[in-house]
Design a protein around this motif. Structure first.
Motif, PDB file in Angstrom:
ATOM      1  N   GLU A   7       0.909  -1.257   0.041  1.00 18.21           N
ATOM      2  CA  GLU A   7       0.143   0.000  -0.172  1.00 18.21           C
ATOM      3  C   GLU A   7       0.775   1.236  -0.103  1.00 18.21           C
ATOM      4  O   GLU A   7       0.467   2.117  -0.663  1.00 18.21           O
ATOM      5  N   GLY A   8       1.913   1.168   0.930  1.00 20.50           N
ATOM      6  CA  GLY A   8       2.812   2.419   0.809  1.00 20.50           C
ATOM      7  C   GLY A   8       3.246   2.627  -0.486  1.00 20.50           C
ATOM      8  O   GLY A   8       3.631   3.726  -0.819  1.00 20.50           O
ATOM      9  N   ILE A  13       3.581   6.039  -5.807  1.00 17.15           N
ATOM     10  CA  ILE A  13       3.177   5.861  -7.090  1.00 17.15           C
ATOM     11  C   ILE A  13       2.405   7.006  -7.443  1.00 17.15           C
ATOM     12  O   ILE A  13       2.351   7.683  -8.431  1.00 17.15           O
ATOM     13  N   SER A  14       1.248   6.909  -6.668  1.00 16.84           N
ATOM     14  CA  SER A  14       0.134   8.044  -6.823  1.00 16.84           C
ATOM     15  C   SER A  14       0.487   9.365  -6.737  1.00 16.84           C
ATOM     16  O   SER A  14       0.358  10.121  -7.686  1.00 16.84           O
ATOM     17  N   GLY A  16       3.530  10.400  -7.186  1.00 21.82           N
ATOM     18  CA  GLY A  16       4.586  10.726  -8.023  1.00 21.82           C
ATOM     19  C   GLY A  16       3.708  11.026  -9.410  1.00 21.82           C
ATOM     20  O   GLY A  16       4.112  11.841 -10.077  1.00 21.82           O
ATOM     21  N   LEU A  17       2.873  10.246  -9.855  1.00 20.44           N
ATOM     22  CA  LEU A  17       1.969  10.407 -10.999  1.00 20.44           C
ATOM     23  C   LEU A  17       1.481  11.952 -10.978  1.00 20.44           C
ATOM     24  O   LEU A  17       1.417  12.615 -11.992  1.00 20.44           O
ATOM     25  N   LEU A  18       0.718  12.049  -9.866  1.00 20.69           N
ATOM     26  CA  LEU A  18       0.012  13.425  -9.589  1.00 20.69           C
ATOM     27  C   LEU A  18       1.136  14.534  -9.681  1.00 20.69           C
ATOM     28  O   LEU A  18       0.719  15.486 -10.579  1.00 20.69           O
ATOM     29  N   THR A  19       2.383  14.436  -9.277  1.00 20.90           N
ATOM     30  CA  THR A  19       3.391  15.480  -9.402  1.00 20.90           C
ATOM     31  C   THR A  19       3.692  15.465 -10.792  1.00 20.90           C
ATOM     32  O   THR A  19       3.960  16.791 -11.366  1.00 20.90           O
TER      33      THR A  19
END
Length: 172
Positions: A7-8, A13-14, A16-19
């Motif tokens: 989960e961490g 990853i989430s 990072g993708l948002l950034t």
């Protein structure tokens, strides 16, 4: 509180993708000069044809004293006035559009001209047209110019499919 290792990873990853997505938005705004329209200029849509700027004789293309090309367009159910516009490539252009009735979208193929034309407001777009970009999507003319479609990209009623015009782009 315990967070499972998997989960961490997905949380990072989430983030990072948002950034990355936010970085792309900033890049397009700064490097490619793509900005949402920000001109807020009210106008009475019911009296549009009576205003000095959008009277029938003033529609179309005019060159300002500073060399900028000013284009005035009225979109009304189910037509674009004037139906054909001739614009020079690689020249500063200010497109001013108004709607006489309902919400319309103005898009010129092969360019970065794309805006909503909201009743009660003047939509304004500042741009330069790249001749090579329109040459890829347009129709070449015998005089060396290229013609691309100008169309409404917001559904405005039963005659929406008839709402289009032409932009003839000439070399400077």
């Amino acid at each position: 509180m315990h967070v499972h290792r998997l989960e961490g990873r997905w949380a990072w990853i989430s983030v990072g993708l948002l950034t990355i997505m936010m970085g792309l938005v900033v890049y397009t705004a700064v490097a490619l000069r793509i900005h949402p329209p920000s001109n807020v200029e009210p106008i009475d849509s019911t009296r549009l044809h009576l205003t000095p700027e959008f009277a029938e004789d003033n529609l179309g293309v005019r060159r300002a004293s500073d060399g900028t090309v000013v284009v005035r367009v009225v979109m009304a159910r189910y037509s674009v006035h004037p139906p054909e516009i001739t614009l020079p490539a690689d020249t500063p252009i200010v497109l001013r559009a108004a709607s006489a009735d309902v919400l319309h979208g103005l898009h010129v193929a092969g360019t970065n001209i794309g805006t909503q034309v909201v009743p009660g407001y003047v939509s304004q777009v500042h741009t330069k047209i790249d001749f090579d970009s329109v040459a890829r999507v347009g129709t070449a003319n015998a005089d060396g110019s290229v013609t691309v479609p100008l169309f409404c990209n917001e559904y405005c009623g039963l005659g929406h499919q008839s709402m289009w015009g032409r932009v003839k782009v000439t070399r400077k």
